[in-house]
Design a protein around this motif. Structure first.
Motif, PDB file in Angstrom:
ATOM      1  N   PRO A  72     -25.531 -88.932 -74.161  1.00 31.53           N
ATOM      2  CA  PRO A  72     -26.617 -88.627 -75.093  1.00 31.53           C
ATOM      3  C   PRO A  72     -26.133 -87.675 -76.184  1.00 31.53           C
ATOM      4  O   PRO A  72     -25.225 -86.883 -75.975  1.00 31.53           O
ATOM      5  CB  PRO A  72     -27.687 -87.965 -74.216  1.00 31.53           C
ATOM      6  CG  PRO A  72     -26.964 -87.512 -72.999  1.00 31.53           C
ATOM      7  CD  PRO A  72     -25.772 -88.395 -72.840  1.00 31.53           C
ATOM      8  N   ALA A  73     -26.749 -87.798 -77.323  1.00 29.54           N
ATOM      9  CA  ALA A  73     -26.407 -86.916 -78.439  1.00 29.54           C
ATOM     10  C   ALA A  73     -26.734 -85.475 -78.056  1.00 29.54           C
ATOM     11  O   ALA A  73     -27.716 -85.206 -77.359  1.00 29.54           O
ATOM     12  CB  ALA A  73     -27.203 -87.307 -79.674  1.00 29.54           C
ATOM     13  N   VAL A  74     -25.906 -84.569 -78.491  1.00 29.20           N
ATOM     14  CA  VAL A  74     -26.130 -83.163 -78.218  1.00 29.20           C
ATOM     15  C   VAL A  74     -27.227 -82.670 -79.153  1.00 29.20           C
ATOM     16  O   VAL A  74     -27.143 -82.844 -80.366  1.00 29.20           O
ATOM     17  CB  VAL A  74     -24.836 -82.345 -78.437  1.00 29.20           C
ATOM     18  CG1 VAL A  74     -25.093 -80.874 -78.251  1.00 29.20           C
ATOM     19  CG2 VAL A  74     -23.756 -82.834 -77.495  1.00 29.20           C
ATOM     20  N   GLY A  75     -28.242 -82.094 -78.568  1.00 25.01           N
ATOM     21  CA  GLY A  75     -29.344 -81.575 -79.359  1.00 25.01           C
ATOM     22  C   GLY A  75     -29.046 -80.169 -79.847  1.00 25.01           C
ATOM     23  O   GLY A  75     -27.924 -79.672 -79.746  1.00 25.01           O
ATOM     24  N   ASP A  76     -30.033 -79.549 -80.366  1.00 17.47           N
ATOM     25  CA  ASP A  76     -29.922 -78.179 -80.858  1.00 17.47           C
ATOM     26  C   ASP A  76     -29.577 -77.281 -79.674  1.00 17.47           C
ATOM     27  O   ASP A  76     -30.312 -77.227 -78.699  1.00 17.47           O
ATOM     28  CB  ASP A  76     -31.252 -77.758 -81.473  1.00 17.47           C
ATOM     29  CG  ASP A  76     -31.206 -76.404 -82.145  1.00 17.47           C
ATOM     30  OD1 ASP A  76     -30.245 -75.634 -81.907  1.00 17.47           O
ATOM     31  OD2 ASP A  76     -32.129 -76.096 -82.912  1.00 17.47           O
ATOM     32  N   PRO A  77     -28.442 -76.594 -79.707  1.00 21.28           N
ATOM     33  CA  PRO A  77     -28.021 -75.795 -78.555  1.00 21.28           C
ATOM     34  C   PRO A  77     -28.739 -74.452 -78.432  1.00 21.28           C
ATOM     35  O   PRO A  77     -28.589 -73.764 -77.432  1.00 21.28           O
ATOM     36  CB  PRO A  77     -26.530 -75.578 -78.808  1.00 21.28           C
ATOM     37  CG  PRO A  77     -26.423 -75.580 -80.292  1.00 21.28           C
ATOM     38  CD  PRO A  77     -27.444 -76.580 -80.767  1.00 21.28           C
ATOM     39  N   ARG A  78     -29.504 -74.087 -79.449  1.00 23.14           N
ATOM     40  CA  ARG A  78     -30.161 -72.776 -79.387  1.00 23.14           C
ATOM     41  C   ARG A  78     -31.219 -72.738 -78.288  1.00 23.14           C
ATOM     42  O   ARG A  78     -31.971 -73.682 -78.109  1.00 23.14           O
ATOM     43  CB  ARG A  78     -30.796 -72.440 -80.734  1.00 23.14           C
ATOM     44  CG  ARG A  78     -29.763 -72.217 -81.826  1.00 23.14           C
ATOM     45  CD  ARG A  78     -30.401 -72.003 -83.150  1.00 23.14           C
ATOM     46  NE  ARG A  78     -30.899 -73.284 -83.623  1.00 23.14           N
ATOM     47  CZ  ARG A  78     -31.344 -73.512 -84.848  1.00 23.14           C
ATOM     48  NH1 ARG A  78     -31.365 -72.527 -85.727  1.00 23.14           N
ATOM     49  NH2 ARG A  78     -31.777 -74.689 -85.205  1.00 23.14           N
ATOM     50  N   ARG A  96     -31.275 -72.199 -70.136  1.00 20.09           N
ATOM     51  CA  ARG A  96     -32.370 -73.169 -70.039  1.00 20.09           C
ATOM     52  C   ARG A  96     -32.459 -73.848 -68.690  1.00 20.09           C
ATOM     53  O   ARG A  96     -33.519 -74.273 -68.279  1.00 20.09           O
ATOM     54  CB  ARG A  96     -32.193 -74.262 -71.094  1.00 20.09           C
ATOM     55  CG  ARG A  96     -32.492 -73.818 -72.475  1.00 20.09           C
ATOM     56  CD  ARG A  96     -32.525 -75.008 -73.374  1.00 20.09           C
ATOM     57  NE  ARG A  96     -31.183 -75.268 -73.872  1.00 20.09           N
ATOM     58  CZ  ARG A  96     -30.930 -75.784 -75.046  1.00 20.09           C
ATOM     59  NH1 ARG A  96     -31.902 -76.147 -75.832  1.00 20.09           N
ATOM     60  NH2 ARG A  96     -29.702 -75.978 -75.432  1.00 20.09           N
TER      61      ARG A  96
END
Length: 190
Positions: A72-78, A96
């Motif tokens: 899967p595409a890496v989302g916003d890591p924040r 998280r």
């Protein structure tokens, strides 16, 4: 992306990898022991992929399994979590994922509390960001300044809080046992 979306992309990816390698369905069938009709149905999306089918295909193509499945595409890591207030202290979760190692930024307001050392399974690491942190660990009663670090076995009775001279802010890393003690435990009733 849902699980169904990920699974829907597997068939076309299998066909593309096979064709890029110039391998026929018959040759892949011979290499994997999977029937030609099953391979064809996998590639066309008429059969859902399973590990039992994908592992031999990955092995035959000499590619990692995640290349067949697609990562899967890496989302916003924040990490954007809301602070928790427990026992007058504010905790900002910095991780998280539940379980495993947890990180929190903690703010303890200025107060003069009587230490109540507690112990539990685990290990903890603290880094003082600002202010002065009073720590009681077993027989030791120490004051830590900004930039100082402590690490300890949490089976040793311990307590930490403000020195009473001002608020203190620190980072804390601990495992699931520490999370239950610091963040989820209910206060004692008087």
């Amino acid at each position: 992306m849902t699980t169904d979306d990920v699974l829907a992309e597997v068939g076309p990816r299998l066909r593309r990898i096979r064709k890029d390698r110039e391998v026929t369905l018959a040759a892949l069938s011979e290499a994997t022991g999977i029937s030609v009709s099953t391979l064809s149905r996998l590639e066309s999306g008429l059969r859902k992929p399973s590990l039992e089918l994908l592992l031999p295909i990955a092995q035959a193509h000499q590619v990692p399994l995640d290349e067949l499945i697609g990562t899967p595409a890496v989302g916003d890591p924040r990490v954007r979590s809301k602070p928790l207030v427990r026992h007058g202290r504010t905790y900002w979760p910095l991780t998280r994922q539940p379980g495993g190692l947890q990180a929190y930024k903690v703010l303890v307001p200025q107060s003069r509390e009587e230490p109540e050392p507690r112990s539990h399974e685990g290990y903890e690491w603290l880094y003082v960001l600002a202010g002065r942190l009073r720590m009681v660990l077993g027989e030791h009663d120490v004051v830590l300044a900004a930039g100082e670090v402590v690490e300890f076995d949490t089976r040793v009775p311990h307590w930490f809080g403000s020195t009473g001279e001002g608020p203190v802010e620190f980072l804390s890393l601990f495992g699931p046992q520490g999370e239950r003690m610091h963040v989820r435990a209910q206060p004692r009733r008087s």
